[in-house]
Write a protein that holds these residues in place. Structure first.
Motif, mmCIF file in Angstrom:
data_model
loop_
_atom_site.group_PDB
_atom_site.id
_atom_site.type_symbol
_atom_site.label_atom_id
_atom_site.label_comp_id
_atom_site.label_asym_id
_atom_site.label_seq_id
_atom_site.Cartn_x
_atom_site.Cartn_y
_atom_site.Cartn_z
ATOM 1 N N VAL A 125 -4.083 17.529 36.996
ATOM 2 C CA VAL A 125 -5.261 18.398 36.882
ATOM 3 C C VAL A 125 -5.458 18.834 35.427
ATOM 4 O O VAL A 125 -6.575 18.761 34.891
ATOM 5 C CB VAL A 125 -5.121 19.631 37.812
ATOM 6 C CG1 VAL A 125 -6.173 20.689 37.496
ATOM 7 C CG2 VAL A 125 -5.205 19.191 39.268
ATOM 8 N N LEU A 126 -4.379 19.253 34.781
ATOM 9 C CA LEU A 126 -4.494 19.697 33.385
ATOM 10 C C LEU A 126 -4.923 18.563 32.468
ATOM 11 O O LEU A 126 -5.668 18.782 31.507
ATOM 12 C CB LEU A 126 -3.178 20.301 32.908
ATOM 13 C CG LEU A 126 -2.824 21.659 33.526
ATOM 14 C CD1 LEU A 126 -1.412 22.073 33.127
ATOM 15 C CD2 LEU A 126 -3.840 22.722 33.130
ATOM 16 N N SER A 127 -4.495 17.342 32.754
ATOM 17 C CA SER A 127 -4.888 16.216 31.904
ATOM 18 C C SER A 127 -6.385 15.932 32.018
ATOM 19 O O SER A 127 -7.003 15.451 31.071
ATOM 20 C CB SER A 127 -4.070 14.959 32.230
ATOM 21 O OG SER A 127 -4.394 14.476 33.509
ATOM 22 N N GLU A 128 -6.973 16.242 33.164
ATOM 23 C CA GLU A 128 -8.424 16.100 33.309
ATOM 24 C C GLU A 128 -9.160 17.192 32.529
ATOM 25 O O GLU A 128 -10.254 16.955 32.019
ATOM 26 C CB GLU A 128 -8.818 16.144 34.783
ATOM 27 C CG GLU A 128 -8.347 14.931 35.571
ATOM 28 C CD GLU A 128 -8.730 15.019 37.032
ATOM 29 O OE1 GLU A 128 -9.884 15.402 37.331
ATOM 30 O OE2 GLU A 128 -7.870 14.710 37.880
ATOM 31 N N LEU A 129 -8.549 18.369 32.450
ATOM 32 C CA LEU A 129 -9.163 19.471 31.712
ATOM 33 C C LEU A 129 -8.898 19.389 30.212
ATOM 34 O O LEU A 129 -9.679 19.912 29.417
ATOM 35 C CB LEU A 129 -8.639 20.811 32.251
ATOM 36 C CG LEU A 129 -9.067 21.158 33.671
ATOM 37 C CD1 LEU A 129 -8.273 22.340 34.194
ATOM 38 C CD2 LEU A 129 -10.564 21.446 33.721
ATOM 39 N N ARG A 130 -7.794 18.768 29.830
ATOM 40 C CA ARG A 130 -7.394 18.627 28.425
ATOM 41 C C ARG A 130 -7.092 17.152 28.150
ATOM 42 O O ARG A 130 -5.942 16.769 27.961
ATOM 43 C CB ARG A 130 -6.140 19.461 28.117
ATOM 44 C CG ARG A 130 -6.183 20.902 28.545
ATOM 45 C CD ARG A 130 -6.965 21.765 27.554
ATOM 46 N NE ARG A 130 -6.801 23.183 27.803
ATOM 47 C CZ ARG A 130 -7.442 23.875 28.737
ATOM 48 N NH1 ARG A 130 -8.256 23.276 29.568
ATOM 49 N NH2 ARG A 130 -7.267 25.173 28.843
ATOM 50 N N PRO A 131 -8.124 16.295 28.148
ATOM 51 C CA PRO A 131 -7.893 14.849 28.059
ATOM 52 C C PRO A 131 -7.163 14.399 26.783
ATOM 53 O O PRO A 131 -6.493 13.375 26.795
ATOM 54 C CB PRO A 131 -9.284 14.236 28.148
ATOM 55 C CG PRO A 131 -10.244 15.340 27.929
ATOM 56 C CD PRO A 131 -9.549 16.622 28.226
ATOM 57 N N GLY A 132 -7.220 15.151 25.725
ATOM 58 C CA GLY A 132 -6.553 14.753 24.495
ATOM 59 C C GLY A 132 -5.101 15.186 24.406
ATOM 60 O O GLY A 132 -4.395 14.859 23.450
ATOM 61 N N CYS A 133 -4.639 15.910 25.400
ATOM 62 C CA CYS A 133 -3.282 16.459 25.364
ATOM 63 C C CYS A 133 -2.309 15.492 26.051
ATOM 64 O O CYS A 133 -2.568 15.006 27.146
ATOM 65 C CB CYS A 133 -3.274 17.810 26.064
ATOM 66 S SG CYS A 133 -1.794 18.776 25.740
ATOM 67 N N ALA A 134 -1.199 15.236 25.403
ATOM 68 C CA ALA A 134 -0.209 14.288 25.926
ATOM 69 C C ALA A 134 0.482 14.855 27.169
ATOM 70 O O ALA A 134 0.766 16.063 27.240
ATOM 71 C CB ALA A 134 0.829 13.985 24.853
#
Length: 192
Positions: free
Chosen positions: A137-146
């Protein structure tokens, strides 16, 4: 005919809840089988009708909560219309757990090492799956974050949310939930 099974299931749930409280208060090794039985109005040896021993009881307790957290998170994420709604649902679900079951947080933190190895691996696997629901879920909200950074942020967030064994009693549950929610969202704003 289903009454004995239902009563047996209710008794197991009662034993698990009493054991969580006692283990949180006095530690796994500080509680005897007799004390566990006494907490639910049965003899210590009668516990063996429900669990093969204290370690089996502890293992079931931690497997159950790990399974409930993972399956609940998967259901919340699947039902959400998007990642922001999924994050809100995950936060609400975890905050509700942390406020309702602070004893389980304490027991997990202190006693996981007393769970026999096969079950401990299962618990760790379920916990990793739970974390990955959040990371997705967080990767969808923060796509540039590893992903490793999001994973670290998730574990840090759990530290905040799982502080309830130390803080839950000082505020009414609604106020505690509101505070934890606001703090969690504030912490996540800086994840990038």
């Amino acid at each position: 005919m289903s009454t004995p099974t239902r009563n047996r299931g209710a008794r197991r749930t009662e034993i698990l809840a009493a054991a969580a409280r006692l283990f949180a208060e006095r530690g796994f090794h500080g509680v005897s089988i007799e004390e566990l039985g006494g907490a639910v109005g049965i003899s210590g040896p009668a516990l063996y009708r429900h669990f093969s021993g204290k370690d089996a009881l502890l293992a079931e307790m931690l497997l159950d909560i790990s399974s409930r957290l993972h399956s609940g998170a998967a259901e919340l994420v699947t039902a959400a219309s998007g990642p922001q709604e999924a994050l809100e649902a995950l936060l609400g679900g975890h905050i509700d757990f942390a406020l309702r079951e602070p004893y389980l947080i304490t027991v997990h933190d202190r006693e996981l090492g007393n769970v026999p190895e096969p079950q401990r691996r299962q618990i760790r696997r379920l916990q990793r799956l739970y974390v990955e629901e959040w990371v997705t879920v967080l990767s969808e909200l923060r796509p540039g974050c590893a992903p490793p950074r999001l994973r670290a942020a998730t574990h840090a967030l759990f530290g905040l949310l799982n502080s309830t064994p130390h803080s839950a009693g000082e505020l009414p549950p609604e106020a505690a939930a509101e505070l934890l929610h606001a703090m969690a969202l504030s912490a996540l704003v800086n994840v990038h």
